[in-house]
Design an enzyme around this catalytic site. Structure first.
Site, PDB file in Angstrom:
ATOM      1  N   THR A 141      -1.155  -0.840  -8.935  1.00 48.64           N
ATOM      2  CA  THR A 141      -2.239  -1.761  -8.588  1.00 48.64           C
ATOM      3  C   THR A 141      -3.222  -1.880  -9.754  1.00 48.64           C
ATOM      4  O   THR A 141      -3.744  -2.961 -10.034  1.00 48.64           O
ATOM      5  CB  THR A 141      -2.991  -1.280  -7.330  1.00 48.64           C
ATOM      6  OG1 THR A 141      -2.051  -0.776  -6.406  1.00 48.64           O
ATOM      7  CG2 THR A 141      -3.760  -2.406  -6.691  1.00 48.64           C
ATOM      8  N   THR A 142      -3.475  -0.751 -10.432  1.00 50.33           N
ATOM      9  CA  THR A 142      -4.397  -0.743 -11.571  1.00 50.33           C
ATOM     10  C   THR A 142      -3.870  -1.598 -12.718  1.00 50.33           C
ATOM     11  O   THR A 142      -4.639  -2.134 -13.514  1.00 50.33           O
ATOM     12  CB  THR A 142      -4.635   0.701 -12.051  1.00 50.33           C
ATOM     13  OG1 THR A 142      -5.010   1.495 -10.925  1.00 50.33           O
ATOM     14  CG2 THR A 142      -5.732   0.788 -13.096  1.00 50.33           C
ATOM     15  N   TYR A 179       0.275  -5.004   4.189  1.00 49.44           N
ATOM     16  CA  TYR A 179       0.070  -6.273   4.907  1.00 49.44           C
ATOM     17  C   TYR A 179       1.002  -6.467   6.097  1.00 49.44           C
ATOM     18  O   TYR A 179       0.553  -6.878   7.153  1.00 49.44           O
ATOM     19  CB  TYR A 179       0.181  -7.495   3.957  1.00 49.44           C
ATOM     20  CG  TYR A 179      -0.331  -8.773   4.595  1.00 49.44           C
ATOM     21  CD1 TYR A 179      -1.688  -8.976   4.772  1.00 49.44           C
ATOM     22  CD2 TYR A 179       0.538  -9.751   5.053  1.00 49.44           C
ATOM     23  CE1 TYR A 179      -2.171 -10.129   5.375  1.00 49.44           C
ATOM     24  CE2 TYR A 179       0.073 -10.912   5.662  1.00 49.44           C
ATOM     25  CZ  TYR A 179      -1.277 -11.091   5.822  1.00 49.44           C
ATOM     26  OH  TYR A 179      -1.742 -12.211   6.423  1.00 49.44           O
ATOM     27  N   TYR A 237       3.936   6.303  -2.651  1.00 53.34           N
ATOM     28  CA  TYR A 237       2.509   6.045  -2.863  1.00 53.34           C
ATOM     29  C   TYR A 237       1.907   5.742  -1.500  1.00 53.34           C
ATOM     30  O   TYR A 237       2.164   4.690  -0.918  1.00 53.34           O
ATOM     31  CB  TYR A 237       2.355   4.878  -3.835  1.00 53.34           C
ATOM     32  CG  TYR A 237       0.925   4.516  -4.198  1.00 53.34           C
ATOM     33  CD1 TYR A 237      -0.151   5.333  -3.881  1.00 53.34           C
ATOM     34  CD2 TYR A 237       0.667   3.336  -4.892  1.00 53.34           C
ATOM     35  CE1 TYR A 237      -1.445   4.991  -4.231  1.00 53.34           C
ATOM     36  CE2 TYR A 237      -0.623   2.981  -5.250  1.00 53.34           C
ATOM     37  CZ  TYR A 237      -1.676   3.805  -4.915  1.00 53.34           C
ATOM     38  OH  TYR A 237      -2.963   3.466  -5.266  1.00 53.34           O
ATOM     39  N   ARG A 277      -5.472   0.503   1.449  1.00 54.46           N
ATOM     40  CA  ARG A 277      -4.968  -0.760   0.922  1.00 54.46           C
ATOM     41  C   ARG A 277      -3.792  -1.316   1.716  1.00 54.46           C
ATOM     42  O   ARG A 277      -3.655  -2.520   1.861  1.00 54.46           O
ATOM     43  CB  ARG A 277      -4.496  -0.586  -0.533  1.00 54.46           C
ATOM     44  CG  ARG A 277      -5.588  -0.663  -1.553  1.00 54.46           C
ATOM     45  CD  ARG A 277      -4.984  -0.628  -2.940  1.00 54.46           C
ATOM     46  NE  ARG A 277      -6.005  -0.342  -3.949  1.00 54.46           N
ATOM     47  CZ  ARG A 277      -6.681  -1.262  -4.609  1.00 54.46           C
ATOM     48  NH1 ARG A 277      -6.467  -2.544  -4.393  1.00 54.46           N
ATOM     49  NH2 ARG A 277      -7.577  -0.918  -5.512  1.00 54.46           N
ATOM     50  N   LYS A 305       2.126  10.226  -4.353  1.00 54.75           N
ATOM     51  CA  LYS A 305       0.786   9.933  -4.855  1.00 54.75           C
ATOM     52  C   LYS A 305      -0.055   9.729  -3.610  1.00 54.75           C
ATOM     53  O   LYS A 305       0.125   8.744  -2.886  1.00 54.75           O
ATOM     54  CB  LYS A 305       0.774   8.676  -5.732  1.00 54.75           C
ATOM     55  CG  LYS A 305      -0.643   8.277  -6.164  1.00 54.75           C
ATOM     56  CD  LYS A 305      -0.668   6.968  -6.940  1.00 54.75           C
ATOM     57  CE  LYS A 305      -2.113   6.591  -7.277  1.00 54.75           C
ATOM     58  NZ  LYS A 305      -2.207   5.291  -7.980  1.00 54.75           N
ATOM     59  N   ILE A 355      -2.746  10.824 -10.552  1.00 51.99           N
ATOM     60  CA  ILE A 355      -2.487   9.510 -11.130  1.00 51.99           C
ATOM     61  C   ILE A 355      -3.838   8.806 -11.139  1.00 51.99           C
ATOM     62  O   ILE A 355      -4.340   8.386 -10.098  1.00 51.99           O
ATOM     63  CB  ILE A 355      -1.404   8.742 -10.346  1.00 51.99           C
ATOM     64  CG1 ILE A 355      -0.063   9.489 -10.463  1.00 51.99           C
ATOM     65  CG2 ILE A 355      -1.279   7.309 -10.881  1.00 51.99           C
ATOM     66  CD1 ILE A 355       1.094   8.848  -9.722  1.00 51.99           C
TER      67      ILE A 355
END
Length: 296
Positions: A48-49, A111, A137, A142, A165, A207
């Site tokens: 995402t980063t 989502y 992850y 999110r 993560k 991370i």
């Protein structure tokens, strides 16, 4: 394949530098070299980063390829390969493996809110499609789904699932996951502010978003915790706390790019719907960087 022991310490969730709307390849390569020189022990491109939601598939593939070629085996590369479309996640994971990634990072599908069994089948499908390690992850804020410890335990029985993560922000999870999955399951923090405490409960690294800006400090903090020197780690944490806070006042990647631009390392350019940080956040990031000793 790299030994599992390589996936520890400070692993940077790399930003993807842009210049005039395109990936800034030279800026990206320079960032990678600097990260490694500063002691970063692993690289995580196009999470995402890395602005994966707004990269095209071709750009996503290219960013992974650039990162692997520039790292050149000096540190492990855990390539972002997440999607809420299982077929797409498989495609990204296969490409990462072919490009030479040491592992992939696969986010819980966001989502569309799968059940625990849906989560299991998603990760199993990716597991069955590749032959390199997979990190789950888990980021409920999110993705709006939280993978249960039980589901994680089932997945750990598959050949490629090696760790998590964990961005739940719930430190109890580290102990619960260690209890159920054992000490060899690699637990990496996905949250900078609590990464020190995460390791005290059995984590092996972070991370990190903030390590884009402060790679040496983040690496030193992780090294201190991994050798059990929590007094030294706490001293570094005290320097970093304002930066951990300021970086995430607005979307973390925008905060990280702001800090990197202040260091003269890249152009502060992000893609819509995200924006560069506002003046108020920028002031706080600068103050935090001064406090950490990164700027005068």
């Amino acid at each position: 394949m790299m030994s599992k022991a390589k996936f520890r310490g400070s692993l940077t969730a790399l930003v993807t530098p842009f210049r005039d709307g395109a990936i800034d390849e030279k800026g990206f390569r320079d960032l990678i070299d600097w990260q490694i020189a500063e002691g970063t022990s692993g690289l995580v491109p196009v999470g995402t980063t890395g602005e994966s939601p707004t990269l095209s598939h071709a750009e996503h593939h290219r960013a992974v390829e650039i990162c692997i070629s520039q790292a050149n085996g000096r540190v492990p590369v855990i390539a972002g390969a997440g999607s809420n479309n299982t077929v797409e996640a498989i495609d990204l994971a296969r490409h990462a493996e072919k490009a030479g990634a040491d592992a992939v990072l696969v986010v819980t599908p966001y989502y569309n809110k799968p059940t625990q069994e849906g989560l299991y089948q998603h990760f199993k499908a990716v597991n069955d499609a590749i032959g390199i390690p997979i990190f789950i992850y888990n980021i409920p804020p999110r993705s709006v789904v939280d993978m249960s410890v039980e589901t994680m335990k089932r997945l750990y029985e598959l050949k490629n699932i090696v760790g998590v993560k964990d961005a739940t922000g719930n430190l109890a999870r580290v102990s619960q996951q260690r209890q159920q999955l054992g000490p060899d399951f690699i637990q990496l923090s996905g949250e900078d502010m609590t990464a020190l405490a995460f390791n005290a409960a059995g984590g092996q690294g972070c991370i990190s978003v903030v390590s884009n800006i402060a790679p040496r400090l983040c690496a030193d903090l992780q090294e201190a915790t991994l050798r059990g020197d929590y007094a030294s780690a706490l001293e570094i944490q005290d320097r970093l706390v304002p930066l951990h806070g300021a970086t995430f006042l607005e979307p973390g990647l925008a905060g990280a790019k702001c800090g990197l631009a202040m260091l003269g390392r890249l152009k502060e350019e992000v893609r819509l719907p995200l924006l560069p940080v506002t003046d108020g956040a920028r002031t706080q990031i600068r103050q935090a960087m001064v406090h950490a000793g990164l700027l005068n």
